[in-house]
Structure formats: C-alpha cells, structure tokens
Design an enzyme around this catalytic site. Structure first.
Site, PDB file in Angstrom:
ATOM      1  N   SER A  36       0.833  -1.201   0.000  1.00 34.71           N
ATOM      2  CA  SER A  36       0.000   0.000   0.000  1.00 34.71           C
ATOM      3  C   SER A  36       0.863   1.244   0.000  1.00 34.71           C
ATOM      4  O   SER A  36       1.986   1.226   0.528  1.00 34.71           O
ATOM      5  CB  SER A  36      -0.875   0.017   1.254  1.00 34.71           C
ATOM      6  N   TYR A  49      -1.454  -0.825  10.241  1.00 33.96           N
ATOM      7  CA  TYR A  49      -1.622  -1.197   8.827  1.00 33.96           C
ATOM      8  C   TYR A  49      -0.383  -0.837   8.023  1.00 33.96           C
ATOM      9  O   TYR A  49       0.126  -1.639   7.242  1.00 33.96           O
ATOM     10  CB  TYR A  49      -2.854  -0.481   8.271  1.00 33.96           C
TER      11      TYR A  49
END
Length: 253
Positions: free
Chosen positions: A144, A159
C-alpha cells in the site's frame, strides 16, 4: 510455454468490488486458470463461477483462513488434486485499520500482522517450493502507499507497518528465489475505489483527497489488476524485487 496450463492463485478475491476479483478476471482473460482463496467460501465459489463463465478457463473457489496453516494446507490440497500446477500467486488478502497508534490494542496489532504478513507467509511458504521445483513462478504482494508514505490515507500505524513488512518480504524473497526461476514483486496502490474505501470517497472528503492526486481521479480496480497481470507474464521475467506504485501521482518518491 503457455499460461493456459498453469494456475494463478489469488487470496481474498471473494469481494465483488475488490482488487482481488478484478485481478482474477484479468488473469483469466490472459489465459490463466484461476484459484480463489477467501475466508468467505460462498464468495470464493461465486467469484470462481463468474471467472470460469466469463473467460472459459478452469476456476475453483475454496474457503480458506490464511492465518491458519492447516486451513491453508487443506485449501491448497484441493488445488493439487483438481487444477494445473500453480504458476502465479497474488497475495491480495488483507485487512486495514484506521485506529490511531495511541489507541491501538495489542490484539488489533497482532490481527493486522496475522492477516497481512503471516497469512502471506502461510500461503507463499506452501506454494513456492513447487514453483522452485518447476523452475517458474510469479509472486505478487499487494502492499500500500501507506507503507511508503507512512499512513495518512486510510490505514493507521499498524496497517502501514504490516504493509511495509510485505515490502521487505518481497525484496528478500526476490533475491533468494531469483536463481530458481521465480520473480517476486510488490504493488502499492493508492486511493482505489473498492468496498474498503467506498464510504470515504464521498463529498468533501473525496474533493480533499482528489486535490492531492495529479491525474485528478481515484484509481479503479482495473488499474491495479492490469499491472498485476503484467507482472505475472512469462515475458516479465527480468522484473523482480520491485515495488510498483499505482497512485495517480499522489505519492512520488
């Protein structure tokens, strides 16, 4: 060598609007047979049926909890019996969390790493030996932009840390397995319109987010699926250990 005698495994491809399902369709359109692993077995089977019907390839959907080694073992045993050998693996399954660091619990932190990192390990560890034995493999990790820029999009610290771990995993694995005919790359999407981000892409928040994207739009699942499919081609054998940004220029480094 043709991909039509090989299977591509995609984890977490059950979701109707997700990157995983779009990737399953795009790989199938390129000739790959497809195996979809998802926690939700009904969704996995539904996606496989859709892929087979639309693309005329073999496709199978299997319920699998990637955080559990036995579940992974059992799911992949189904493929051993019914599908051509695995030639590509897309580690797409993941979970996000926006919880601020000062509020995150140890349990939530562990869950983020269990799905995003340990889950990818469980599946890759089971599939990579066969690829190495056959002398061909394409592994793609879905990281990401949060891992690269330090959050600030949707994911919090947990995350971002888990997705950054996937980048280190990608690079070291590429180095180790390159001599065996495997390439290992990562794709780092930015703002993509999926079920995860859907709710956030509304009104003022959307205007604010798009203002920081040079191409002036959010990404769609096809933007990411096309790139993953490109990296899985036989002809992409000299690309490995790389991280590909798909973020419309939102993060340029």
């Amino acid at each position: 060598m043709s991909v039509s005698d090989k299977t591509a495994v995609i984890t977490g491809a059950g979701s109707k609007r997700g990157i995983g399902r779009a990737t399953a369709h795009t790989l199938a359109a390129a000739g790959w047979n497809v195996a979809i692993l998802d926690l939700d077995e009904t969704s996995a089977k539904d996606a496989a049926h859709e892929v087979a019907e639309r693309n005329g390839v073999q496709a199978v959907g299997v319920g699998c909890d990637i955080t559990d080694e036995t579940s992974v073992q059992n799911a992949l045993a189904v493929l051993d019996d019914s599908m051509p050998p695995v030639g590509a693996l897309v580690n797409n399954a993941g979970i996000t969390s926006p919880t601020p660091f000062l509020e995150v619990t140890g349990e939530e932190w562990d869950r983020l790493f269990a799905v995003n990192v340990r889950g990818a390990f469980n599946v890759t560890r089971r599939i990579a030996p066969g690829m190495a034995e056959r002398g061909f493999g394409r592994i793609v990790f879905l990281s990401s932009v949060s891992a690269e820029r330090g959050g600030g999009v949707f994911g919090g610290v947990g995350y971002s840390a888990a997705k950054a771990a996937e980048l280190g995993f990608t690079r070291a694995l590429a180095r180790e397995l390159g001599p065996r005919g495997l390439t290992v790359n990562a794709v780092a999407p930015g703002l993509i319109d999926t079920d995860i981000t859907g709710g956030a892409l509304e009104g003022e928040r959307k205007t604010q987010l798009l203002a920081g994207i040079p191409v002036g739009r959010n990404g769609n699942v096809a933007d990411v699926a096309d790139l993953i499919t490109y990296l899985c081609r036989e002809e992409s054998g000299y690309i490995t250990g790389a991280t590909y940004d798909v973020n419309g220029g939102a993060h340029i480094h």
